[in-house]
Design a protein around this motif. Structure first.
Motif, PDB file in Angstrom:
ATOM      1  N   ARG A   9     -14.453   4.578 -18.705  1.00  0.00           N
ATOM      2  CA  ARG A   9     -13.598   5.140 -17.654  1.00  0.00           C
ATOM      3  C   ARG A   9     -13.608   4.263 -16.413  1.00  0.00           C
ATOM      4  NH1 ARG A   9     -16.499  10.834 -17.714  1.00  0.00           N
ATOM      5  NH2 ARG A   9     -18.231   9.362 -17.906  1.00  0.00           N
ATOM      6  N   VAL A 131     -12.555   8.656 -24.697  1.00  0.00           N
ATOM      7  CA  VAL A 131     -11.798   8.898 -23.465  1.00  0.00           C
ATOM      8  C   VAL A 131     -10.559   9.750 -23.748  1.00  0.00           C
ATOM      9  CG1 VAL A 131     -10.414   7.779 -21.687  1.00  0.00           C
ATOM     10  CG2 VAL A 131     -12.622   6.844 -22.309  1.00  0.00           C
ATOM     11  N   MET A 132      -9.840   9.421 -24.805  1.00  0.00           N
ATOM     12  CA  MET A 132      -8.618  10.170 -25.100  1.00  0.00           C
ATOM     13  C   MET A 132      -8.941  11.594 -25.537  1.00  0.00           C
ATOM     14  SD  MET A 132      -6.183   7.261 -26.777  1.00  0.00           S
ATOM     15  CE  MET A 132      -4.689   8.060 -26.245  1.00  0.00           C
ATOM     16  N   THR A 134     -11.518  13.252 -24.367  1.00  0.00           N
ATOM     17  CA  THR A 134     -11.866  13.917 -23.104  1.00  0.00           C
ATOM     18  C   THR A 134     -10.616  14.330 -22.336  1.00  0.00           C
ATOM     19  OG1 THR A 134     -13.865  12.567 -23.002  1.00  0.00           O
ATOM     20  CG2 THR A 134     -13.189  13.665 -20.978  1.00  0.00           C
ATOM     21  N   LEU A 135      -9.598  13.488 -22.381  1.00  0.00           N
ATOM     22  CA  LEU A 135      -8.336  13.793 -21.698  1.00  0.00           C
ATOM     23  C   LEU A 135      -7.469  14.758 -22.491  1.00  0.00           C
ATOM     24  CD1 LEU A 135      -7.413  10.193 -20.459  1.00  0.00           C
ATOM     25  CD2 LEU A 135      -8.406  12.053 -19.128  1.00  0.00           C
ATOM     26  N   ARG A 136      -7.960  15.205 -23.638  1.00  0.00           N
ATOM     27  CA  ARG A 136      -7.232  16.142 -24.509  1.00  0.00           C
ATOM     28  C   ARG A 136      -5.883  15.584 -24.947  1.00  0.00           C
ATOM     29  NH1 ARG A 136      -9.976  20.808 -24.553  1.00  0.00           N
ATOM     30  NH2 ARG A 136     -11.395  21.252 -22.825  1.00  0.00           N
ATOM     31  N   ALA A 137      -5.877  14.294 -25.237  1.00  0.00           N
ATOM     32  CA  ALA A 137      -4.654  13.674 -25.754  1.00  0.00           C
ATOM     33  C   ALA A 137      -4.427  14.117 -27.195  1.00  0.00           C
ATOM     34  CB  ALA A 137      -4.780  12.149 -25.695  1.00  0.00           C
TER      35      ALA A 137
END
Length: 256
Positions: A9, A131-132, A134-137
């Motif tokens: 991040r 990361v994606m 975590t971002l709920r992508a």
């Protein structure tokens, strides 16, 4: 401190900050200074620069073309502070303002390429997936992005193998001249594209066999945690870029 140990991040935020700084600055000397700082940071982080050189070398003709075009076409876009004419050939006039605009575009492109190289060479696909998630992508978007990034070095190695194979067969893959270079790409691109389609089909079969699409959410192998070094790097970069943007719009620093 190596870039690989930084939190993904932090690297992505620093990457966005560098892009903002490169876009805000409109003077080639300031963007060249930003590029020098970025390269110095890569050297201090013991990041190998051989891959960056391989990325920049194919761009050199494009960069020269950018300067040549802006030299004679950017006189209206350039500020009135640099109206001096360098030379004139009939209706075509080259100005100092056009030259500065072209050099600034080149420096900006080199900054973006270097920053992209620093992130991609030091970030694993697993970190991007975390990361994606975590971002709920969406899962399909995460798989699409990470697969595309992971296939870049694979295709690069496959291209080198094809070039070596074509050279062994007597093909001239380094023909001079723009038309000759384009013609020399045909025996390279055809097997490369065919191999890419086959790899995509094999990947689809592998994902299907492993139950891709059976769950609507991803599970993370590990959690991301910011350490002291991450916070230090993030603070230095954000403070530096914030000061730069403030000075650009209030003091006129870095303006053409």
């Amino acid at each position: 401190m190596r870039l690989e140990i930084l939190d993904v991040r932090v690297k992505l935020i620093c990457f966005a900050a560098v892009l903002v700084a490169a876009i805000v600055l409109s003077h080639p000397l300031w963007n060249a200074a930003l590029l020098a700082v970025l390269l110095a940071a890569l050297v201090l982080a013991r990041t190998p620069l051989g891959g960056l050189r391989a990325l920049v070398e194919p761009l050199l003709p494009v960069l020269v073309l950018v300067v040549a075009v802006t030299l004679v076409t950017a006189d209206r876009a350039a500020p009135a502070d640099h109206p001096r004419v360098l030379f004139a050939l009939g209706p075509v006039t080259a100005t100092v303002g056009g030259l500065l605009v072209g050099l600034n575009l080149v420096a900006r492109i080199l900054v973006m390429v270097s920053a992209s190289y620093a992130v991609t060479i030091s970030t694993s696909v697993d970190d991007l997936l975390v990361v994606m998630a975590t971002l709920r992508a969406p899962i399909w978007l995460s798989i699409l992005v990470t697969t595309a990034l992971s296939f870049i070095p694979t295709l690069a190695r496959k291209k080198d193998l094809i070039i070596d194979a074509q050279r062994a067969r007597g093909a001239h893959v380094r023909t001079s001249g723009p038309i000759g270079r384009i013609a020399a790409l045909v025996p390279i691109m055809v097997p490369l594209m065919t191999g890419s389609v086959l790899m995509a089909e094999n990947l689809a079969v592998a994902l299907t066999n492993r139950g891709y699409g059976a769950r609507t959410s991803m599970t993370m192998l590990r959690d991301l945690r910011l350490r002291r070094a991450d916070l230090l790097v993030l603070t230095v970069v954000l403070v530096g870029v914030t000061v730069l943007v403030w000075a650009r719009f209030t003091r006129g620093w870095g303006r053409l």
